[in-house]
Every structure is written in structure tokens, then in C-alpha cells.
Design a protein around this motif. Structure first.
Motif, short mmCIF file in Angstrom:
data_model
loop_
_atom_site.label_atom_id
_atom_site.label_comp_id
_atom_site.label_asym_id
_atom_site.label_seq_id
_atom_site.Cartn_x
_atom_site.Cartn_y
_atom_site.Cartn_z
N LEU A 223 -10.31 5.29 2.83
CA LEU A 223 -9.24 4.41 3.14
C LEU A 223 -9.54 2.97 3.21
CD1 LEU A 223 -6.32 4.08 4.22
CD2 LEU A 223 -7.13 4.55 6.39
N LEU A 224 -10.80 2.63 3.61
CA LEU A 224 -11.02 1.17 3.71
C LEU A 224 -11.38 0.52 2.41
CD1 LEU A 224 -13.30 0.97 7.04
CD2 LEU A 224 -11.03 -0.14 6.54
N ALA A 225 -11.83 1.47 1.41
CA ALA A 225 -12.20 0.91 0.09
C ALA A 225 -10.77 0.89 -0.64
CB ALA A 225 -12.99 2.18 -0.35
N GLU A 226 -10.04 1.67 -0.38
CA GLU A 226 -8.36 1.43 -0.94
C GLU A 226 -7.80 -0.10 -0.45
OE1 GLU A 226 -4.45 4.12 -2.12
OE2 GLU A 226 -6.18 5.00 -0.58
N ILE A 227 -8.05 0.09 0.96
CA ILE A 227 -7.25 -1.12 1.44
C ILE A 227 -7.98 -2.28 0.85
CG2 ILE A 227 -6.87 -2.29 3.78
CD1 ILE A 227 -6.75 0.13 4.85
N ARG A 228 -9.34 -2.41 0.89
CA ARG A 228 -10.20 -3.64 0.25
C ARG A 228 -9.68 -3.74 -1.21
NH1 ARG A 228 -16.44 -3.90 -1.31
NH2 ARG A 228 -15.93 -2.01 -2.40
N ALA B 190 -2.80 4.51 12.97
CA ALA B 190 -3.27 5.59 13.55
C ALA B 190 -4.50 6.16 12.82
CB ALA B 190 -2.37 6.74 13.32
N ARG B 191 -4.54 6.05 11.60
CA ARG B 191 -5.75 6.72 10.95
C ARG B 191 -7.09 5.72 11.12
NH1 ARG B 191 -5.48 8.01 4.93
NH2 ARG B 191 -7.93 8.48 5.05
N LEU B 192 -6.89 4.48 11.15
CA LEU B 192 -8.33 3.57 11.43
C LEU B 192 -8.51 3.81 12.87
CD1 LEU B 192 -6.97 0.39 9.25
CD2 LEU B 192 -8.83 2.11 8.94
N ILE B 193 -7.49 3.84 13.86
CA ILE B 193 -7.95 4.02 15.09
C ILE B 193 -8.74 5.21 15.36
CG2 ILE B 193 -7.11 4.35 17.51
CD1 ILE B 193 -4.90 2.17 16.83
N ALA B 194 -8.25 6.18 14.66
CA ALA B 194 -8.81 7.63 15.09
C ALA B 194 -10.26 7.86 14.44
CB ALA B 194 -7.85 8.66 14.61
N LEU C 97 0.89 -1.07 0.01
CA LEU C 97 0.03 -0.06 -0.12
C LEU C 97 0.91 1.29 -0.11
CD1 LEU C 97 -2.69 -0.88 2.64
CD2 LEU C 97 -3.24 -0.30 0.21
N PRO C 98 0.44 2.41 -0.55
CA PRO C 98 1.10 3.57 -0.61
C PRO C 98 1.25 4.49 0.64
CG PRO C 98 -0.81 3.99 -1.68
CD PRO C 98 -0.92 2.48 -1.11
N TYR C 99 1.18 3.68 1.78
CA TYR C 99 1.10 4.50 3.11
C TYR C 99 1.87 3.54 3.90
CZ TYR C 99 -3.18 6.29 1.17
OH TYR C 99 -4.17 6.61 0.07
N ALA C 100 2.53 4.33 5.22
CA ALA C 100 3.33 3.63 6.18
C ALA C 100 2.38 2.92 6.87
CB ALA C 100 4.07 4.52 6.93
#
Length: 198
Positions: free
Chosen positions: A86-91, A37-41, A28-31
Motif C-alpha cells: 500500500l505504501l509503495a502504491e501511494i508513493r 483505516a488500513r494504514l492505522i491498522a 488513488l483507486p481507494y476511498a
């Protein structure tokens, strides 16, 4: 070759009565720490009550259900939240890696070593026969335990930050799986289990 030298590639894990494969890191293009952190928040976490052996218990973790369909387990009905960008991109990345389509995801937030997941199978009728479950982990490494329903054989795997585990074939019919509590301090971990609800 060390499994964790080959991110983006599945390695098959030998197991009877089912199929199991592990990818060291989903591309994925993110650390990873930024995704965690984003998903928790950004997630509206809930601590649901489930019914086990006729008694109601608070789950020892926080959860959220996203997708296109409702889902029921242990006396609990989950109505989906809409996909976030974000979840759609991860999916999409999980679907590309697995070559499968998923229409729902369960997020489990393990806040520390005291949070856990009891032994269970993802074998609800709405998942259909021989469902494929893709399990993506972020944060602290936790031990993943599988136990055969008949011969009681156990298989243990460490699920690392960014790893993707694919459970398929007849695995859910023949095996239980879970995450145990720990006596040593463990940081927070987030797990996303993608599935297709019929």
C-alpha cells in the motif's frame, strides 16, 4: 474557482523565500477512509523520545519510518521498515503527482486534538540542499502553520482529508512549520511526509 473543486491538480500558494503548492486530493483507486483505516491498522506505531534543549520528551503523536535509508533528527535515529504494497502504491502516486522521486516516508498519527507537531524545519544534512517534502493527509482536517525564521510572518493552511502539500525550493531554509494542539475535539488524522534521503 474553489481549490477543492480541482482534485489531482496543484495550486501554487504564494509565499516568499520558498515554494508551496497544494493538491485538493491525490488520485488513488481507494476511498480515503479505507486508506486511513488500513494504514492505522497495519502500521507498527511507536512513540519515540526526542531531545529538545538537552531534555528528553515523548513525542505527542505516534510515528513510523519506512523506506530505503535511515534518518536522524532531534537526537533520534530512525531505521527504515520495508515498503508495504500500500505504501509503495501511494508513493508511486505521490511521485507521479509531484514529478519527483522519494525514497522514504515518515508517518505521523495524530490520535486526537491533543497530538501535535512542534515548529521545525526539515533541513537535516541527509536531505540535501533545498529538499522537496510531499505531505499527504488523511482523516480529520488540521491547521498547518508556517512561520518565517527571520521576519516571523505566518501562513496558515487547513490540510484536508486526501490533500497533498508540496514544500520545495528554499522553504526549509527559511520557514518553520508545525501542527498545534487544539482546544476543540478533533478526530484522528494520519500524515505521510515523503522525502528523498541522500
Amino acid at each position: 474557482m474553489d481549490l477543492f473543486d480541482s482534485p489531482g491538480t496543484f495550486t501554487s500558494i504564494p509565499i516568499e523565500d520558498g515554494a508551496l503548492a497544494l493538491m485538493a486530493r491525490l488520485p488513488l483507486p481507494y476511498a480515503n477512509e479505507d486508506i486511513l483505516a488500513r494504514l492505522i491498522a497495519e502500521t507498527p506505531w511507536r512513540q519515540e523520545s526526542i531531545v529538545l534543549f538537552g531534555k528528553s520528551h515523548l513525542q505527542p503523536r505516534l510515528t513510523a519510518w519506512y523506506g530505503d535509508a535511515s534518518y536522524s533528527y532531534s537526537g533520534l535515529r530512525l531505521d527504515p521498515l520495508p515498503w508495504t504494497p500500500l505504501l509503495a502504491e501511494i508513493r508511486a502516486a505521490v511521485e507521479t503527482a509531484c514529478g519527483l522521486h522519494f525514497n522514504s516516508v515518515l508517518l505521523n498519527y495524530y490520535r486526537d486534538e491533543r497530538d501535535s507537531m512542534g515548529m521545525h524545519s526539515d533541513d537535516e544534512p541527509e536531505l540535501g540542499p533545498d529538499p522537496a517534502i510531499a505531505s499527504l493527509s488523511y482523516g480529520a482536517t488540521r491547521g498547518f502553520v508556517l512561520r518565517h525564521k527571520r521576519n516571523k510572518r505566518t501562513v496558515k493552511l487547513d490540510l484536508h482529508d486526501g490533500s497533498l502539500l508540496l514544500m520545495s525550493g528554499s522553504l526549509q531554509s527559511n520557514w518553520l512549520h508545525g501542527i498545534n494542539k487544539s482546544t476543540r475535539a478533533i478526530g484522528e488524522r494520519l500524515n505521510l511526509t515523503f522525502r528523498y534521503v541522500v
